[in-house]
Design a protein around this motif. Structure first.
Motif, PDB file in Angstrom:
ATOM      1  N   ALA A   1       7.174 -22.617  37.759  1.00 41.07           N
ATOM      2  CA  ALA A   1       7.045 -23.358  36.500  1.00 41.07           C
ATOM      3  C   ALA A   1       6.027 -24.483  36.663  1.00 41.07           C
ATOM      4  O   ALA A   1       5.191 -24.728  35.784  1.00 41.07           O
ATOM      5  CB  ALA A   1       8.398 -23.917  36.090  1.00 41.07           C
ATOM      6  N   LEU A   2       6.084 -25.168  37.800  1.00 43.50           N
ATOM      7  CA  LEU A   2       5.138 -26.257  38.068  1.00 43.50           C
ATOM      8  C   LEU A   2       3.707 -25.715  38.095  1.00 43.50           C
ATOM      9  O   LEU A   2       2.801 -26.282  37.471  1.00 43.50           O
ATOM     10  CB  LEU A   2       5.486 -26.916  39.413  1.00 43.50           C
ATOM     11  N   ARG A   3       3.515 -24.598  38.770  1.00 41.36           N
ATOM     12  CA  ARG A   3       2.171 -24.009  38.840  1.00 41.36           C
ATOM     13  C   ARG A   3       1.684 -23.585  37.449  1.00 41.36           C
ATOM     14  O   ARG A   3       0.527 -23.839  37.083  1.00 41.36           O
ATOM     15  CB  ARG A   3       2.163 -22.811  39.791  1.00 41.36           C
ATOM     16  N   THR A   4       2.554 -22.944  36.695  1.00 41.21           N
ATOM     17  CA  THR A   4       2.193 -22.514  35.332  1.00 41.21           C
ATOM     18  C   THR A   4       1.794 -23.718  34.487  1.00 41.21           C
ATOM     19  O   THR A   4       0.771 -23.711  33.797  1.00 41.21           O
ATOM     20  CB  THR A   4       3.387 -21.798  34.671  1.00 41.21           C
ATOM     21  N   PHE A   5       2.626 -24.760  34.572  1.00 39.74           N
ATOM     22  CA  PHE A   5       2.319 -25.940  33.767  1.00 39.74           C
ATOM     23  C   PHE A   5       0.993 -26.569  34.192  1.00 39.74           C
ATOM     24  O   PHE A   5       0.172 -26.944  33.348  1.00 39.74           O
ATOM     25  CB  PHE A   5       3.435 -26.983  33.832  1.00 39.74           C
ATOM     26  N   LEU A   6       0.766 -26.681  35.496  1.00 34.60           N
ATOM     27  CA  LEU A   6      -0.480 -27.300  35.974  1.00 34.60           C
ATOM     28  C   LEU A   6      -1.698 -26.498  35.528  1.00 34.60           C
ATOM     29  O   LEU A   6      -2.721 -27.075  35.148  1.00 34.60           O
ATOM     30  CB  LEU A   6      -0.459 -27.430  37.499  1.00 34.60           C
TER      31      LEU A   6
END
Lengths: 184, 184
Positions: B86-91
């Protein structure tokens, strides 16, 4: 005054102005005008302009003087036996430098600074060679091109040094682990 | 013109000016003056000033309108079952946004933009919570504080997005590997 006396004066004034510019580059928030540099140097603005021909040439000479030992240090480290450690050591020192002089990029924007531009290009080349050498030695990942890694490292290191030099250690830990050719 | 007609006009002009400002924010190299925004909107500068009270309030409203869905997206992702993904997707999405609107920070410097400042702080808080959650889930390293990691990620992601959005994928690969709690 005899001609050799005037020449000696000119050389001395040039160095005094350079030292003043270098000192001001390390003081955040200082407007780097010819007047400010002349005032710090204890010289007239006209004398400073005469010695350099203008603000561009003066700042170019001052920043080049600061950058030269940084480039030399990169060269010295680029033959080290542990290329990943050498890269980390160099980046830590580079970020200290960038933290101390983090106004340089802003100050030079739009100016004609050929010596500085050449040194920056040289530095980037030396770092790219360090990265490529570490890849060949198998100590950093090879799934990304040296050019890409060099851009990533250069931009992120500068951003951290500029934001908060105290984060350099944490940044380098995450970066070097991210560069590691792991068994993932 | 009756009062409700004037009010309807004011609301319409406000939205037209906001849309023009938002469009200009996505065009690099455009000077974001009230005049430029009014011209793009097809309104008089006085009308734009009357609608917002000045450049600060106008840009604040325009940037806040752009930022609100970004903050909402972070919130939506912050409960995902794989917090590192999720963090990677958001970034990745954040960096697309920052690449598209990379002049915003420069434009807002020195302006009084309370809505934007509040949204930025909210966004930072949501990302910090995503990082902390990923740490608790054991999917990112815990030897560095969430605050430190959030600053590192925020500053480096922005630097890359601003420098060259095409590097975002390579950056995220190195970053996420560097954030991984490995057996090193």
């Amino acid at each position: 005054m005899p001609a050799h006396g005037r020449r000696a004066d000119a050389v001395r004034n040039r160095q005094i102005a350079l030292d003043a510019a270098t000192a001001l580059l390390g003081e955040p928030g200082t407007a780097l005008t010819v007047e400010a540099i002349a005032k710090r140097a204890g010289l007239g603005a006209a004398t400073v302009v005469r010695a350099f021909g203008g603000k561009d040439a003066l700042l170019d000479a001052a920043v080049a003087e600061l950058l030269r030992p940084v480039v030399q240090r990169a060269k010295d480290l680029s033959g080290a036996s542990q290329p990943d450690r050498a890269l980390r050591t160099f980046l830590a020192e580079l970020m200290d430098f960038q933290s101390a002089y983090h106004g340089i990029s802003t100050e030079l924007r739009g100016l004609n600074v050929p010596a500085t531009t050449a040194l920056r290009a040289e530095l980037e080349g030396v770092v790219r060679a360090m990265v490529a050498r570490a890849q060949r030695a198998g100590v950093i990942r090879t799934d990304l091109e040296p050019d890409v890694l060099t851009d990533l490292i250069g931009q992120t290191a500068f951003a951290i040094a500029r934001f908060d030099g105290d984060l350099a250690g944490a940044y380098l830990t995450v970066l070097m682990d991210g560069l590691c050719p792991s068994t993932r």
